[in-house]
Design a protein around this motif. Structure first.
Motif, PDB file in Angstrom:
ATOM      1  N   ALA A   1       5.512  -1.000   1.143  1.00 37.75           N
ATOM      2  CA  ALA A   1       4.049  -1.071   1.025  1.00 37.75           C
ATOM      3  C   ALA A   1       3.452   0.258   1.458  1.00 37.75           C
ATOM      4  O   ALA A   1       3.945   0.904   2.381  1.00 37.75           O
ATOM      5  N   HIS A   2       2.400   0.680   0.769  1.00 42.26           N
ATOM      6  CA  HIS A   2       1.737   1.899   1.224  1.00 42.26           C
ATOM      7  C   HIS A   2       0.574   1.517   2.140  1.00 42.26           C
ATOM      8  O   HIS A   2      -0.092   0.501   1.935  1.00 42.26           O
ATOM      9  N   ILE A   3       0.340   2.331   3.162  1.00 39.02           N
ATOM     10  CA  ILE A   3      -0.704   2.022   4.153  1.00 39.02           C
ATOM     11  C   ILE A   3      -1.903   2.956   4.018  1.00 39.02           C
ATOM     12  O   ILE A   3      -2.892   2.794   4.732  1.00 39.02           O
TER      13      ILE A   3
ATOM     14  N   ASN B   1       7.596  -4.606  -4.049  1.00 36.75           N
ATOM     15  CA  ASN B   1       6.458  -3.708  -3.834  1.00 36.75           C
ATOM     16  C   ASN B   1       5.204  -4.323  -4.436  1.00 36.75           C
ATOM     17  O   ASN B   1       5.267  -5.398  -5.053  1.00 36.75           O
ATOM     18  N   GLU B   2       4.100  -3.633  -4.317  1.00 39.62           N
ATOM     19  CA  GLU B   2       2.885  -4.050  -5.012  1.00 39.62           C
ATOM     20  C   GLU B   2       3.100  -3.788  -6.503  1.00 39.62           C
ATOM     21  O   GLU B   2       4.113  -3.263  -6.928  1.00 39.62           O
ATOM     22  N   GLY B   3       2.085  -4.122  -7.331  1.00 37.72           N
ATOM     23  CA  GLY B   3       2.212  -3.797  -8.745  1.00 37.72           C
ATOM     24  C   GLY B   3       1.955  -4.974  -9.663  1.00 37.72           C
ATOM     25  O   GLY B   3       1.755  -4.796 -10.862  1.00 37.72           O
TER      26      GLY B   3
ATOM     27  N   GLY C   1       0.263   8.267   1.208  1.00 34.69           N
ATOM     28  CA  GLY C   1       0.247   9.189   0.083  1.00 34.69           C
ATOM     29  C   GLY C   1       0.301   8.576  -1.304  1.00 34.69           C
ATOM     30  O   GLY C   1       0.329   9.297  -2.300  1.00 34.69           O
ATOM     31  N   GLU C   2       0.266   7.237  -1.377  1.00 36.35           N
ATOM     32  CA  GLU C   2       0.362   6.604  -2.701  1.00 36.35           C
ATOM     33  C   GLU C   2      -0.899   6.821  -3.514  1.00 36.35           C
ATOM     34  O   GLU C   2      -0.861   6.962  -4.736  1.00 36.35           O
ATOM     35  N   GLU C   3      -2.022   6.871  -2.826  1.00 33.15           N
ATOM     36  CA  GLU C   3      -3.305   6.887  -3.533  1.00 33.15           C
ATOM     37  C   GLU C   3      -3.773   8.281  -3.931  1.00 33.15           C
ATOM     38  O   GLU C   3      -4.738   8.423  -4.675  1.00 33.15           O
ATOM     39  N   THR C   4      -3.144   9.320  -3.417  1.00 30.78           N
ATOM     40  CA  THR C   4      -3.666  10.655  -3.686  1.00 30.78           C
ATOM     41  C   THR C   4      -2.589  11.602  -4.192  1.00 30.78           C
ATOM     42  O   THR C   4      -1.588  11.832  -3.510  1.00 30.78           O
TER      43      THR C   4
ATOM     44  N   PHE D   1      -7.098  -5.435   0.166  1.00 28.06           N
ATOM     45  CA  PHE D   1      -6.139  -5.883  -0.839  1.00 28.06           C
ATOM     46  C   PHE D   1      -5.107  -4.780  -1.064  1.00 28.06           C
ATOM     47  O   PHE D   1      -3.928  -4.947  -0.747  1.00 28.06           O
ATOM     48  N   ASP D   2      -5.587  -3.640  -1.486  1.00 25.86           N
ATOM     49  CA  ASP D   2      -4.701  -2.537  -1.909  1.00 25.86           C
ATOM     50  C   ASP D   2      -4.510  -1.489  -0.821  1.00 25.86           C
ATOM     51  O   ASP D   2      -5.297  -0.546  -0.729  1.00 25.86           O
ATOM     52  N   ASP D   3      -3.511  -1.564  -0.074  1.00 26.99           N
ATOM     53  CA  ASP D   3      -2.310  -2.367  -0.185  1.00 26.99           C
ATOM     54  C   ASP D   3      -1.987  -2.952   1.177  1.00 26.99           C
ATOM     55  O   ASP D   3      -0.844  -3.232   1.512  1.00 26.99           O
ATOM     56  N   LYS D   4      -3.055  -3.060   2.017  1.00 21.59           N
ATOM     57  CA  LYS D   4      -2.799  -3.525   3.382  1.00 21.59           C
ATOM     58  C   LYS D   4      -2.550  -5.020   3.439  1.00 21.59           C
ATOM     59  O   LYS D   4      -2.038  -5.540   4.434  1.00 21.59           O
TER      60      LYS D   4
HETATM   61 ZN   LIG Z   1      -1.953   0.428  -4.111  1.00 20.90          ZN
END
Ligand SMILES: [Zn+2]
Length: 481
Positions: free
Chosen positions: A110-112, A204-206, A176-179, A142-145
């Motif tokens: 999961a990305h934080i 994972n999310e998705g 770093g997932e979002e940027t 929600f995304d992604d906590k």
């Molecule tokens: Zn996400």
């Protein structure tokens, strides 16, 4: 083989099933006490600002590590990490040892980090968890906590229960997932610490639980494969001049002409096993909802990928269906000109493409160049986010437990494989041979909880159901032979 594979897959995932009972209550697997502990953990994680501009993933990871430690995790099983030149973009890997060291582990990813959010734009403080009318509101609620908190909470519950799985479980909380351009923890781990996270597969999310606009459950999605995000720049330069004496050759007009050509083009339809299964399943759902024209078209395009009429009909009905069928490219940013009274010397646009698995970034660049057909418009590939990788195989090992639990939680609800049009950090793990699936049984409506947008939210009941589902799913995977 493929067609037989598809039929087996459909039978395996029970899509040839009954009308779903969208209101059945799922079985209860958590005590009030554990729910309270989860809410407390979730609140702490959400209220730790992890935006790139003003937050710290490293602090959030430290806080989660402290909770795992308090639950009995040894220091040897907690691996915080941060790159020296990115001290605030760190993360954590936690290891929950299994009984059989020969078996490969299961990775929970999961990305934080979260997308930026401005207080003045939001109704509530985006960095305060607010519970209102059955929803949690906050950036990252929600995304992604949601999934990050569920993973940490799940390992803590296992530790408290002294659960001894057959396989080792690994948790990776990353930044770093979002940027694009920031330090990506999943990329760094997969390229520098692969042994630490190596696993039979990762979750994972998705993919989410799909609700329709009336709030009825439609299907539970499982992501098997994602498209590849790639930005391109269109660039026009011109010698300019005084705006009182305009000439035909104008940088902005040339760019506008190029954009119109891209606007008018649809990339050819393509399929993966996952997207074929998706449309076959969605056809059944549409048929039960009386949308027989859509159902017929979906079945037709699965049979004949060149059935232009059916593809056109399905693409026109829902942007997600269109995105599942093909590579898409769209203009997202524009700038041009340098003074109001001067002919523009430069005009540029960003084209954001979502590339279908198996298609290269260069192939798409060449197509854009061909479409533009103007030597004055330069088409450049911008920074590539990461490697594109083939979709992971959707095996009964992965899908079976999801269906079994779905039948218990939401009897009759279809489980639908999806090709994720967006991108996740799964692309870095798939690329190094860790098959990564998007499984997040948290139901959301067509607005997807406004993720990345204003007033992001997640349903409280939906989140707690997802928590219980994943708590049980991971146990099944962890004890799998
Ligand atoms: Zn996400």
């Amino acid at each position: 083989m493929k067609r037989a594979f598809l039929t087996n897959l459909l039978i395996a995932i029970g899509l040839l099933s009954v009308i779903p009972d969208t209101h059945a209550a799922p079985p209860d697997v958590g005590s009030a006490a554990t729910e309270a502990a989860f809410r407390d953990l979730y609140k702490e994680l959400v209220e730790t600002n992890t935006t790139l501009s003003s937050g710290s993933c490293t602090l959030a990871a430290e806080r989660m590590a402290a909770r795992l430690k308090a639950a009995g995790f040894a220091d040897a099983d907690l691996h915080p990490f941060a790159a020296p030149d990115h001290p605030k973009e760190g993360g954590l890997v936690a290891v929950y040892l299994g009984r059989d060291k020969k078996l490969k582990s299961i990775l929970l990813l999961a990305h934080i980090d979260v997308v930026e959010a401005k207080r003045e734009d939001w109704t509530r403080d985006p960095f305060k968890l607010v519970e209102e009318n059955g929803s949690f509101y906050a950036r990252g609620a929600f995304d992604d906590k949601a999934e990050a908190a569920i993973w940490v909470d799940t390992l803590i519950r296992y530790r408290h229960e002294n659960f001894k799985p057959r396989r080792t479980l690994k948790l990776a909380l990353t930044c770093g997932e979002e940027t694009a351009g920031a330090f990506n923890g999943a990329q760094w781990l997969s390229q520098n610490q692969k042994d630490l996270i190596d696993s039979e597969f990762a979750i994972n999310e998705g993919a989410f639980g799909e609700l329709d606009a009336q709030g009825n459950r439609v299907a539970l999605q499982v992501e098997a494969g994602e498209k590849f995000p790639q930005n391109y720049r269109l660039d026009v330069v011109n010698r300019g001049g005084h705006s009182s004496r305009p000439v035909k050759d104008n940088a902005i007009y040339r760019l506008a002409g190029a954009l119109k050509k891209i606007e008018g083009y649809d990339f050819p339809a393509q399929f993966t096993d996952g997207s074929r299964a998706y449309f076959t399943g969605m056809a059944k759902i549409q048929a039960t909802r009386g949308n027989s024209d859509v159902a017929t078209a979906m079945n037709a395009l699965v049979k004949d990928p060149n059935d232009a009429q059916s593809i056109a009909l399905v693409s026109s009905k829902d942007p997600s269906w269109n995105a599942t069928l093909r590579t898409t490219c769209v203009a997202t940013m524009l700038d041009g000109g340098h003074a109001t009274n001067a002919l523009p010397q430069r005009a540029r646009a960003n084209i954001n493409c979502r590339i279908f698995p198996g298609v290269s970034a260069e192939t798409v660049r060449q197509k854009l160049e061909e479409l533009v057909a103007d030597p004055a418009v330069k088409v450049t590939t911008l920074e590539t986010r990461g490697p594109s990788s083939p979709p992971p195989p959707l095996t009964p090992r992965v899908l079976g437990p999801v269906q079994k639990l779905t039948a218990q939680f939401w009897p009759g609800l279809p489980v639908l494989p999806v090709l994720q049009p967006g991108a996740t950090d799964g692309e870095f793990l798939n690329a190094v041979g860790i098959p990564t699936y998007g499984i997040e049984p948290v139901f959301a409506g067509p607005d997807l909880g406004n993720i990345h947008g204003l007033n992001e939210y997640v349903g409280v009941k939906a989140l707690l159901e997802g928590r219980d589902f994943l708590y049980r799913l991971v146990k099944i995977y962890a004890d799998g032979k």
